[in-house]
Design an enzyme around this catalytic site. Structure first.
Site, PDB file in Angstrom:
ATOM      1  N   HIS A 175      -9.182   1.581  -0.137  1.00 49.15           N
ATOM      2  CA  HIS A 175      -9.098   2.294   1.126  1.00 49.15           C
ATOM      3  C   HIS A 175     -10.459   2.083   1.777  1.00 49.15           C
ATOM      4  O   HIS A 175     -11.476   2.433   1.183  1.00 49.15           O
ATOM      5  CB  HIS A 175      -8.865   3.781   0.881  1.00 49.15           C
ATOM      6  CG  HIS A 175      -7.487   4.130   0.451  1.00 49.15           C
ATOM      7  ND1 HIS A 175      -6.965   3.742  -0.747  1.00 49.15           N
ATOM      8  CD2 HIS A 175      -6.516   4.852   1.074  1.00 49.15           C
ATOM      9  CE1 HIS A 175      -5.724   4.194  -0.848  1.00 49.15           C
ATOM     10  NE2 HIS A 175      -5.426   4.877   0.242  1.00 49.15           N
ATOM     11  N   HIS A 232       0.845  -1.206   0.000  1.00 45.56           N
ATOM     12  CA  HIS A 232       0.000   0.000   0.000  1.00 45.56           C
ATOM     13  C   HIS A 232       0.872   1.246   0.000  1.00 45.56           C
ATOM     14  O   HIS A 232       1.496   1.586   1.013  1.00 45.56           O
ATOM     15  CB  HIS A 232      -0.936   0.014   1.219  1.00 45.56           C
ATOM     16  CG  HIS A 232      -1.950   1.106   1.148  1.00 45.56           C
ATOM     17  ND1 HIS A 232      -3.298   0.860   0.987  1.00 45.56           N
ATOM     18  CD2 HIS A 232      -1.822   2.455   1.160  1.00 45.56           C
ATOM     19  CE1 HIS A 232      -3.951   2.016   0.921  1.00 45.56           C
ATOM     20  NE2 HIS A 232      -3.069   3.010   1.042  1.00 45.56           N
ATOM     21  N   GLU A 239     -11.275   4.174   6.670  1.00 44.66           N
ATOM     22  CA  GLU A 239     -10.138   4.876   7.267  1.00 44.66           C
ATOM     23  C   GLU A 239     -10.682   6.029   8.091  1.00 44.66           C
ATOM     24  O   GLU A 239     -10.611   7.193   7.703  1.00 44.66           O
ATOM     25  CB  GLU A 239      -9.157   5.374   6.185  1.00 44.66           C
ATOM     26  CG  GLU A 239      -7.866   5.931   6.788  1.00 44.66           C
ATOM     27  CD  GLU A 239      -6.892   6.449   5.744  1.00 44.66           C
ATOM     28  OE1 GLU A 239      -7.225   6.435   4.541  1.00 44.66           O
ATOM     29  OE2 GLU A 239      -5.794   6.895   6.137  1.00 44.66           O
ATOM     30  N   ASP A 299       2.104   3.175   2.974  1.00 39.41           N
ATOM     31  CA  ASP A 299       1.129   4.214   2.634  1.00 39.41           C
ATOM     32  C   ASP A 299       1.789   5.501   2.136  1.00 39.41           C
ATOM     33  O   ASP A 299       1.567   5.909   1.004  1.00 39.41           O
ATOM     34  CB  ASP A 299       0.197   4.502   3.814  1.00 39.41           C
ATOM     35  CG  ASP A 299      -1.116   5.157   3.407  1.00 39.41           C
ATOM     36  OD1 ASP A 299      -1.351   5.307   2.194  1.00 39.41           O
ATOM     37  OD2 ASP A 299      -1.908   5.515   4.296  1.00 39.41           O
ATOM     38  N   HIS A 347       1.526   5.395  -2.120  1.00 37.08           N
ATOM     39  CA  HIS A 347       1.049   6.442  -3.044  1.00 37.08           C
ATOM     40  C   HIS A 347       2.264   7.059  -3.723  1.00 37.08           C
ATOM     41  O   HIS A 347       2.827   8.056  -3.255  1.00 37.08           O
ATOM     42  CB  HIS A 347       0.255   7.509  -2.279  1.00 37.08           C
ATOM     43  CG  HIS A 347      -1.024   6.987  -1.718  1.00 37.08           C
ATOM     44  ND1 HIS A 347      -2.232   7.124  -2.369  1.00 37.08           N
ATOM     45  CD2 HIS A 347      -1.276   6.264  -0.600  1.00 37.08           C
ATOM     46  CE1 HIS A 347      -3.178   6.533  -1.652  1.00 37.08           C
ATOM     47  NE2 HIS A 347      -2.621   6.005  -0.570  1.00 37.08           N
ATOM     48  N   GLN A 380      -9.582   9.129  -5.631  1.00 42.46           N
ATOM     49  CA  GLN A 380      -9.294   9.789  -4.349  1.00 42.46           C
ATOM     50  C   GLN A 380     -10.444  10.670  -3.852  1.00 42.46           C
ATOM     51  O   GLN A 380     -10.730  10.723  -2.660  1.00 42.46           O
ATOM     52  CB  GLN A 380      -8.022  10.644  -4.508  1.00 42.46           C
ATOM     53  CG  GLN A 380      -7.712  11.581  -3.364  1.00 42.46           C
ATOM     54  CD  GLN A 380      -7.142  10.882  -2.160  1.00 42.46           C
ATOM     55  OE1 GLN A 380      -5.981  10.504  -2.136  1.00 42.46           O
ATOM     56  NE2 GLN A 380      -7.967  10.698  -1.129  1.00 42.46           N
TER      57      GLN A 380
END
Ligand code: FE2
Length: 426
Positions: A211, A58, A214, A310, A60, A153
């Site tokens: 996701h 995971h 969260e 992450d 970005h 997103q």
């Protein structure tokens, strides 16, 4: 002619076996006592730990190494991070994204991190981030496996063009279907987004990594819909829920029903301890919840759990080292996994468990596997977690891609010169 292209002698495997590793081309050709064999190059591991490479399930990569651009996240919350990323993606260029991502990949390789699943934002109409990451995936292919997740997103349903852009990104070759149900406008929209995205994945034969939940809101239960859709569509073993922080705060009775359903559907979980501990609980006073999902409890139910990184220096997190041992170290503490078995499991979570979540083929240290591994300045997995030591040598697909000399501190204390003895056998 040499028997092997590369021979690494005297390495200690994570299970404690001491062995030589013979590499031919990009494959592990032999394991065992190979001391007499000819090789193009020999590396003496001197009893050090030789591990399969680290895997990050995971990340970005489109946002990494952008810390401070155009400003920092003052509140430290997820929502300010998303807003800040919205500002940055308006002004950053495709070339800048590529340069930052390649910088990170170099760093990752030096840490023995050779496979990354990265989410890529699909809510920008130009899809410059998607194009940038597809380019990076090709550039790094010879030495790093990069798997991309189409990640809306700003919300698959909340953002007016996210659906269309996410489908375009998948058509362009993005590997995995993502989502962010807890960011949709309502719980109902969140569940609807999960259903539609899982249908898209099933029709295309793709994996899913969302996701999911969260938040600190115990009523954020999108993992329930994700699990039910996995079961209904027959996506067993191909769906992952990332974060699952709301599970920290959920009612215990509800969780006692949820976990067997996740196990039945073979849904895996990836908490991201560095980020979860930093971002969750920001609305609490004291006691302050720390947002770590129920790792040991999921594992006790047979649910596969990995640790993810992450973020590294981006709108959500100011620090980070590309070191999956840092990630596992924090996870070990926050999930209170302190028994010898649990600590070893934390090491497995950033290697073999994460590799299984990504469906990596030919991963591991066995004959016929891809010749990718890392030599660490430690004797065993628990010592590696404790020291987070230098990566002395990293081999990717049969080639040595990073090397580092041993660099012990030397003391000069009141006429008592010596070396710090950091390593102690467990
Ligand atoms: Fe994430």
């Amino acid at each position: 002619m040499a028997e092997f292209d590369l021979l690494v002698t005297g390495g200690t495997l994570p299970d404690g076996r001491v062995t030589d590793i013979g590499v031919s081309g990009n494959r592990i050709a032999a394991l065992g006592d190979l001391a007499g064999a000819e090789a193009g190059r020999r590396i003496d591991a001197e009893g050090d730990l030789v591990s399969p490479p680290f895997v990050d399930p995971h990340f970005h990569l489109d946002a990494t190494l952008s810390y401070g651009l155009p400003r920092v996240n003052a509140s430290g919350t997820l929502l300010e991070g998303i807003a800040l990323w919205g500002e940055l993606k308006e002004v950053t260029t495709q070339d800048e994204m590529v340069a930052r991502a390649l910088d990170y990949c170099d760093w990752a390789v030096s840490m023995g991190l050779l496979a990354i699943r990265s989410h890529v934002d699909t809510c920008d109409d130009s899809l410059k981030g998607v194009e940038a990451m597809l380019h990076v995936r090709e550039v790094v292919k010879p030495y790093l496996d990069l798997q991309l997740v189409a990640f809306p997103q700003d919300g698959f349903l909340r953002d007016p063009t996210a659906r269309e852009n996410t489908i375009r990104a998948l058509d362009m070759g993005v590997d995995v279907v993502g989502g962010i149900p807890h960011f949709e406008r309502t719980m109902a929209d969140g569940a609807a987004s999960v259903r539609e995205l899982c249908k898209i994945a099933a029709e295309r034969g793709l994996m899913v990594d969302m996701h999911c939940d969260e938040s600190d809101d115990p009523m954020s239960r999108h993992i329930e819909t994700l699990t039910a859709e996995t079961q209904r569509l027959g996506l067993h073993g191909r769906v992952n829920g990332s974060h699952l922080t709301s599970m920290h705060s959920m009612d215990n009775y509800y969780v006692s029903k949820l976990l067997p359903l996740m196990a039945e559907a073979e849904v895996s979980a990836v908490p991201n301890p560095l980020i979860n501990i930093m971002i969750q609980g920001r609305h609490d006073t004291f006691p302050k919840r720390r947002g770590m999902t129920r790792v040991r409890e999921m594992q006790a139910h047979g649910i596969r759990v990995g640790w993810g990184q992450d973020c590294v220096r981006d709108p959500w997190y100011p620090l980070g080292t590309a070191d999956m041992l840092d990630v596992a170290f924090m996870g070990l503490h926050v999930a209170q996994m302190s028994s010898p078995e649990e600590m070893r499991r934390c090491f497995d979570m950033v290697t073999i468990e994460n590799a299984a979540i990504l469906h990596l083929e030919d991963y591991g240290l066995h004959e016929g596997a891809q010749a990718s591994f890392v030599v660490l300045d430690a004797g065993d997995p628990i010592e590696a977690l404790r020291l987070r030591p230098d990566r002395l040598c990293v081999v990717s697909k049969g080639k040595v891609v990073s090397e580092k000399a041993r660099n012990d501190a030397r003391l000069s204390i009141a006429g008592r010169p010596g070396r710090v003895r950091r390593r102690h056998a467990v």
